[in-house]
Design a protein around this motif. Structure first.
Motif, PDB file in Angstrom:
ATOM      1  N   ASN A 114       4.855 -16.024   6.737  1.00  0.00           N
ATOM      2  CA  ASN A 114       4.946 -13.716   6.906  1.00  0.00           C
ATOM      3  C   ASN A 114       4.724 -13.426   5.915  1.00  0.00           C
ATOM      4  O   ASN A 114       4.323 -11.667   5.218  1.00  0.00           O
ATOM      5  N   LYS A 115       5.309 -13.757   4.652  1.00  0.00           N
ATOM      6  CA  LYS A 115       4.824 -13.497   2.866  1.00  0.00           C
ATOM      7  C   LYS A 115       4.429 -14.043   2.420  1.00  0.00           C
ATOM      8  O   LYS A 115       4.055 -13.665   1.256  1.00  0.00           O
ATOM      9  N   GLY A 116       3.442 -15.049   2.460  1.00  0.00           N
ATOM     10  CA  GLY A 116       2.723 -15.716   1.853  1.00  0.00           C
ATOM     11  C   GLY A 116       3.329 -15.537   0.588  1.00  0.00           C
ATOM     12  O   GLY A 116       4.545 -16.623   0.251  1.00  0.00           O
ATOM     13  N   ALA A 117       2.470 -15.547  -0.433  1.00  0.00           N
ATOM     14  CA  ALA A 117       3.283 -15.986  -1.540  1.00  0.00           C
ATOM     15  C   ALA A 117       3.991 -15.746  -2.394  1.00  0.00           C
ATOM     16  O   ALA A 117       4.835 -16.030  -2.535  1.00  0.00           O
ATOM     17  N   GLU A 118       4.428 -14.623  -1.792  1.00  0.00           N
ATOM     18  CA  GLU A 118       5.739 -13.862  -2.147  1.00  0.00           C
ATOM     19  C   GLU A 118       6.851 -14.647  -2.119  1.00  0.00           C
ATOM     20  O   GLU A 118       7.772 -14.354  -2.953  1.00  0.00           O
ATOM     21  N   ALA A 119       6.874 -15.340  -0.889  1.00  0.00           N
ATOM     22  CA  ALA A 119       7.596 -15.943  -0.532  1.00  0.00           C
ATOM     23  C   ALA A 119       8.483 -17.349  -0.658  1.00  0.00           C
ATOM     24  O   ALA A 119       9.829 -17.602  -1.249  1.00  0.00           O
ATOM     25  N   GLU A 120       7.866 -17.075  -2.552  1.00  0.00           N
ATOM     26  CA  GLU A 120       8.138 -18.367  -2.920  1.00  0.00           C
ATOM     27  C   GLU A 120       8.407 -18.542  -4.548  1.00  0.00           C
ATOM     28  O   GLU A 120       8.268 -19.246  -5.100  1.00  0.00           O
ATOM     29  N   ARG A 121       8.264 -16.891  -4.389  1.00  0.00           N
ATOM     30  CA  ARG A 121       8.599 -15.870  -5.884  1.00  0.00           C
ATOM     31  C   ARG A 121      10.106 -16.988  -6.335  1.00  0.00           C
ATOM     32  O   ARG A 121      10.137 -16.958  -7.625  1.00  0.00           O
ATOM     33  N   LEU A 122      11.026 -17.301  -5.052  1.00  0.00           N
ATOM     34  CA  LEU A 122      11.938 -18.113  -6.264  1.00  0.00           C
ATOM     35  C   LEU A 122      12.054 -19.273  -6.200  1.00  0.00           C
ATOM     36  O   LEU A 122      13.093 -20.380  -6.234  1.00  0.00           O
ATOM     37  N   GLY A 123      11.550 -20.019  -5.575  1.00  0.00           N
ATOM     38  CA  GLY A 123      11.163 -20.919  -5.106  1.00  0.00           C
ATOM     39  C   GLY A 123       9.810 -21.956  -5.140  1.00  0.00           C
ATOM     40  O   GLY A 123       9.927 -21.007  -3.391  1.00  0.00           O
ATOM     41  N   SER A 124       9.509 -23.514  -5.187  1.00  0.00           N
ATOM     42  CA  SER A 124       8.163 -23.789  -3.585  1.00  0.00           C
ATOM     43  C   SER A 124       8.979 -23.750  -2.825  1.00  0.00           C
ATOM     44  O   SER A 124      10.139 -24.058  -2.745  1.00  0.00           O
ATOM     45  N   ILE A 125       7.825 -23.744  -1.727  1.00  0.00           N
ATOM     46  CA  ILE A 125       8.781 -24.526  -0.320  1.00  0.00           C
ATOM     47  C   ILE A 125       8.674 -25.577  -0.381  1.00  0.00           C
ATOM     48  O   ILE A 125       9.814 -25.776   0.509  1.00  0.00           O
ATOM     49  N   SER A 126       8.111 -26.251  -0.913  1.00  0.00           N
ATOM     50  CA  SER A 126       8.411 -27.978  -1.528  1.00  0.00           C
ATOM     51  C   SER A 126       9.867 -27.822  -1.796  1.00  0.00           C
ATOM     52  O   SER A 126      10.513 -28.529  -1.443  1.00  0.00           O
ATOM     53  N   ARG A 127      10.204 -28.001  -3.106  1.00  0.00           N
ATOM     54  CA  ARG A 127      11.346 -27.698  -3.795  1.00  0.00           C
ATOM     55  C   ARG A 127      12.980 -27.080  -2.836  1.00  0.00           C
ATOM     56  O   ARG A 127      13.596 -27.425  -2.895  1.00  0.00           O
ATOM     57  N   VAL A 128      12.310 -25.886  -1.989  1.00  0.00           N
ATOM     58  CA  VAL A 128      13.375 -25.452  -1.445  1.00  0.00           C
ATOM     59  C   VAL A 128      13.714 -25.906  -0.475  1.00  0.00           C
ATOM     60  O   VAL A 128      14.634 -26.174   0.197  1.00  0.00           O
ATOM     61  N   THR A 129      12.767 -26.438   0.292  1.00  0.00           N
ATOM     62  CA  THR A 129      12.961 -26.858   2.276  1.00  0.00           C
ATOM     63  C   THR A 129      13.717 -28.780   1.008  1.00  0.00           C
ATOM     64  O   THR A 129      14.385 -29.160   2.093  1.00  0.00           O
ATOM     65  N   ALA A 130      13.194 -28.863   0.387  1.00  0.00           N
ATOM     66  CA  ALA A 130      14.237 -30.472  -0.380  1.00  0.00           C
ATOM     67  C   ALA A 130      15.609 -30.460  -0.518  1.00  0.00           C
ATOM     68  O   ALA A 130      16.243 -31.234  -0.773  1.00  0.00           O
ATOM     69  N   GLU A 131      15.716 -29.053  -0.873  1.00  0.00           N
ATOM     70  CA  GLU A 131      17.012 -28.653  -1.459  1.00  0.00           C
ATOM     71  C   GLU A 131      17.933 -28.589  -0.692  1.00  0.00           C
ATOM     72  O   GLU A 131      18.600 -28.630   0.328  1.00  0.00           O
ATOM     73  N   ARG A 132      19.048 -28.959  -1.453  1.00  0.00           N
ATOM     74  CA  ARG A 132      20.778 -29.493  -1.006  1.00  0.00           C
ATOM     75  C   ARG A 132      21.950 -28.775  -1.946  1.00  0.00           C
ATOM     76  O   ARG A 132      21.232 -29.598  -3.568  1.00  0.00           O
ATOM     77  N   HIS A 133      22.604 -28.622  -1.645  1.00  0.00           N
ATOM     78  CA  HIS A 133      23.744 -29.035  -2.428  1.00  0.00           C
ATOM     79  C   HIS A 133      25.393 -29.578  -1.824  1.00  0.00           C
ATOM     80  O   HIS A 133      25.367 -29.641  -0.670  1.00  0.00           O
ATOM     81  N   GLY A 134      25.440 -30.512  -2.262  1.00  0.00           N
ATOM     82  CA  GLY A 134      26.793 -31.120  -1.803  1.00  0.00           C
ATOM     83  C   GLY A 134      28.155 -30.839  -1.982  1.00  0.00           C
ATOM     84  O   GLY A 134      28.309 -29.612  -3.555  1.00  0.00           O
ATOM     85  N   ALA A 135      28.808 -30.778  -1.188  1.00  0.00           N
ATOM     86  CA  ALA A 135      31.155 -30.794  -1.566  1.00  0.00           C
ATOM     87  C   ALA A 135      32.296 -31.967  -1.716  1.00  0.00           C
ATOM     88  O   ALA A 135      31.604 -32.168  -0.906  1.00  0.00           O
ATOM     89  N   ILE A 136      32.325 -31.782  -2.887  1.00  0.00           N
ATOM     90  CA  ILE A 136      33.545 -32.399  -2.529  1.00  0.00           C
ATOM     91  C   ILE A 136      34.735 -32.681  -2.964  1.00  0.00           C
ATOM     92  O   ILE A 136      34.499 -31.677  -3.595  1.00  0.00           O
ATOM     93  N   ARG A 137      35.574 -33.753  -2.589  1.00  0.00           N
ATOM     94  CA  ARG A 137      36.651 -33.172  -3.713  1.00  0.00           C
ATOM     95  C   ARG A 137      37.606 -34.287  -3.976  1.00  0.00           C
ATOM     96  O   ARG A 137      37.947 -35.547  -3.692  1.00  0.00           O
ATOM     97  N   VAL A 138      38.340 -34.266  -5.100  1.00  0.00           N
ATOM     98  CA  VAL A 138      38.765 -35.004  -5.734  1.00  0.00           C
ATOM     99  C   VAL A 138      40.170 -35.153  -6.573  1.00  0.00           C
ATOM    100  O   VAL A 138      40.361 -33.859  -5.783  1.00  0.00           O
ATOM    101  N   GLY A 139      41.180 -35.765  -6.306  1.00  0.00           N
ATOM    102  CA  GLY A 139      42.634 -35.703  -5.973  1.00  0.00           C
ATOM    103  C   GLY A 139      43.680 -35.841  -7.602  1.00  0.00           C
ATOM    104  O   GLY A 139      44.858 -35.265  -7.375  1.00  0.00           O
ATOM    105  N   SER A 140      42.846 -36.207  -8.620  1.00  0.00           N
ATOM    106  CA  SER A 140      43.083 -36.318 -10.104  1.00  0.00           C
ATOM    107  C   SER A 140      41.861 -36.054 -11.114  1.00  0.00           C
ATOM    108  O   SER A 140      41.060 -36.243 -10.849  1.00  0.00           O
ATOM    109  N   PRO A 141      42.675 -36.238 -12.784  1.00  0.00           N
ATOM    110  CA  PRO A 141      41.951 -36.656 -13.583  1.00  0.00           C
ATOM    111  C   PRO A 141      41.321 -37.389 -13.414  1.00  0.00           C
ATOM    112  O   PRO A 141      40.221 -37.187 -14.102  1.00  0.00           O
ATOM    113  N   GLN A 142      41.510 -38.849 -13.978  1.00  0.00           N
ATOM    114  CA  GLN A 142      41.251 -39.395 -13.711  1.00  0.00           C
ATOM    115  C   GLN A 142      39.911 -40.093 -12.395  1.00  0.00           C
ATOM    116  O   GLN A 142      38.725 -40.623 -12.525  1.00  0.00           O
TER     117      GLN A 142
END
Ligand code: OOG
Ligand code: NI
Length: 469
Positions: free
Chosen positions: A45-73
């Motif tokens: 729908n948006k063409g090149a404008e859609a990729e202004r904040l990141g290429s479609i290949s980067r965005v499609t592969a992009e992930r963030h994970g969340a993990i939780r640990v219990g101590s400074p060590q």
């Protein structure tokens, strides 16, 4: 097999975690499929404008994970693991006060920091540490029990930590070692089927469901893996249409017709998962826990500290208007009004007011018509170059997190507020304390964006043969 550099290890690590998590939480696969469809349609729908904040290949592969640990060590160990993948601690988030319910954690995010590394693979992991010494949440007795329980477990085997140190030192690892590192690192985040001590888990859960998820079990696991989309409103609607109940709102900035800033996130509620319990009478049997959820995000432009102050003021103003009964209690509608009153509507204006970070390219035509060759050897201000359209701002994407959204995401998936004794004084944590815990400096996100912008301005000056101030 040949040498694999940090980014190659990181891309493969993200891929394996994604496959593992998809097996564990099938709704995640739906989320990824819907996200991919949203991105493809947005591009169509948006063409090149859609990729202004990141290429479609980067965005499609992009992930963030969340993990939780219990101590400074454990935090310092996970930092060693992530260093093997070229992921370094950035930003400090204190979620203990960021919401009204009990979220007794302090966090940082491990991510690539150099622009070229981010471009190759931007995998990042929001990593929270239980503030097990905070007396507002944990009595002295519970603090001691937590220390003992967490101190007795091993989240990251010695072999993994040693391989990780080697990878960090050499910029990557050779074939067999790389494979072993990937195997061990992925396995460290797998949901364990070890029996959960029911009484202990429930005792912690009474304080906070986050505390029991972290300190009530003998291992850690991915809490969620988050794909990135280019249109989160579209994603939200499509998920609901598939019968998946999303949390009530999209967290962070509202949808509006100006530039996308920072980060918008939403999630579907935690799903029941089968786990094995050991009950007080010694019997072992099946049960269910509801702690892992699916999240999705849309990323916008990184804000300067001035822009961030404005953002925080706009959030506070939205709260104020909501409390005064405006907008029928619909936060995003109220927020949109506040945005329209306060935030510039164009990237150019954001750059001129120094509210957001950009890199700059030169528009040769504008240069020729405004200056000819007269800039060479002289001095010109960046503002003038932007105003005349000679320096064209290109957004720097926000690569970090928002404490209030993070707390909101935690909170919206808790069924119970837990308990917090505000008569007690909380333990002090800040970015310096976190650096000591992690065992390496935690970078300030604003400094990283500033460095990238400065480098671009220096290159622009070089290009124009002039001094840019
Ligand atoms: C982390 C919650 C925060 C985000 O994207 O803001 C988060 C957690 O649930 O462990 O992931
Ligand atoms: Ni998240």
């Amino acid at each position: 097999m040949s040498f694999r550099a940090h980014w190659q290890l990181r891309a493969e690590f993200a891929r394996r975690l994604s496959a593992m998590y998809g097996d564990e939480v099938p709704a995640y696969n739906t989320l990824v499929d819907v996200s991919t469809a949203v991105n493809e349609d947005h591009l169509r729908n948006k063409g090149a404008e859609a990729e202004r904040l990141g290429s479609i290949s980067r965005v499609t592969a992009e992930r963030h994970g969340a993990i939780r640990v219990g101590s400074p060590q454990e935090m310092s160990q996970v930092a060693r693991v992530f260093a093997a993948f070229g992921m370094h601690p950035v930003g400090f988030y204190d979620l203990r006060d960021a919401s009204k319910s009990s979220v007794p954690v302090v966090s940082t995010a491990f991510r690539p920091v150099e622009p070229d590394e981010l471009a190759k693979n931007p995998f990042r992991v929001f990593t929270s540490m239980l503030a097990a010494d905070d007396p507002r949440f944990f009595s002295p007795e519970l603090q001691e029990q937590l220390r003992d329980f967490i101190g007795a477990r091993t989240l990251f085997p010695e072999e993994l930590l040693e391989l990780a140190d080697q990878a960090a030192e050499h910029g990557g690892l050779e074939g067999g070692d790389a494979e072993r590192l990937l195997e061990l690192a992925t396995a460290a985040f797998k949901l364990s089927d070890d029996p959960v001590d029911y009484a202990w888990y429930k005792k912690l859960e009474a304080v906070s469901a986050v505390a029991s998820d972290i300190g009530g079990v003998t291992s850690t696991h991915i809490n969620h893996l988050t794909p990135r989309v280019l249109d989160i409103d579209d994603l939200y609607a499509r998920m609901e249409a598939q019968g998946i109940t999303m949390i009530d709102e999209i967290q962070g900035p509202p949808r509006w017709d100006g530039p996308d800033i920072l980060l918008r996130q939403t999630s579907f509620r935690a799903l029941s998962e089968d786990r094995i319990f050991r009950f007080e009478d010694g019997t072992v049997g099946p049960g269910e826990l509801r702690v892992r959820f699916g999240e999705v995000e849309q990323r916008g432009i990184a804000l300067t500290p001035t822009g961030r102050d404005l953002y925080d003021r706009m959030v506070a103003e939205t709260d104020r208007r909501l409390a005064a009964g405006e907008g029928n209690g619909v936060r995003v509608d109220v927020a949109r009004g506040v945005w329209e009153e306060n935030l510039p509507r164009t990237e150019k204006e954001l750059a001129l007011q120094k509210l957001a970070y950009f890199t700059f390219t030169v528009d040769g035509d504008a240069l020729g018509s405004h200056y000819g060759d007269s800039l060479r050897g002289g001095t010109v201000s960046l503002t003038e170059l932007i105003e005349k359209g000679v320096a064209v701002p290109e957004p720097i994407v926000y690569e970090d997190f928002l404490p209030r959204s993070a707390a909101g995401i935690f909170q919206s998936n808790l069924t119970d507020d837990g308990s917090r004794d505000d008569a007690q004084t909380g333990t002090d944590y800040d970015i310096d304390v976190m650096s000591t815990i992690v065992g390496r400096p935690v970078a300030d996100p604003a400094e990283l964006y500033q460095r990238q912008q400065d480098a671009s301005i220096a290159a622009l000056a070089e290009d124009l043969g002039t001094t840019v101030e």
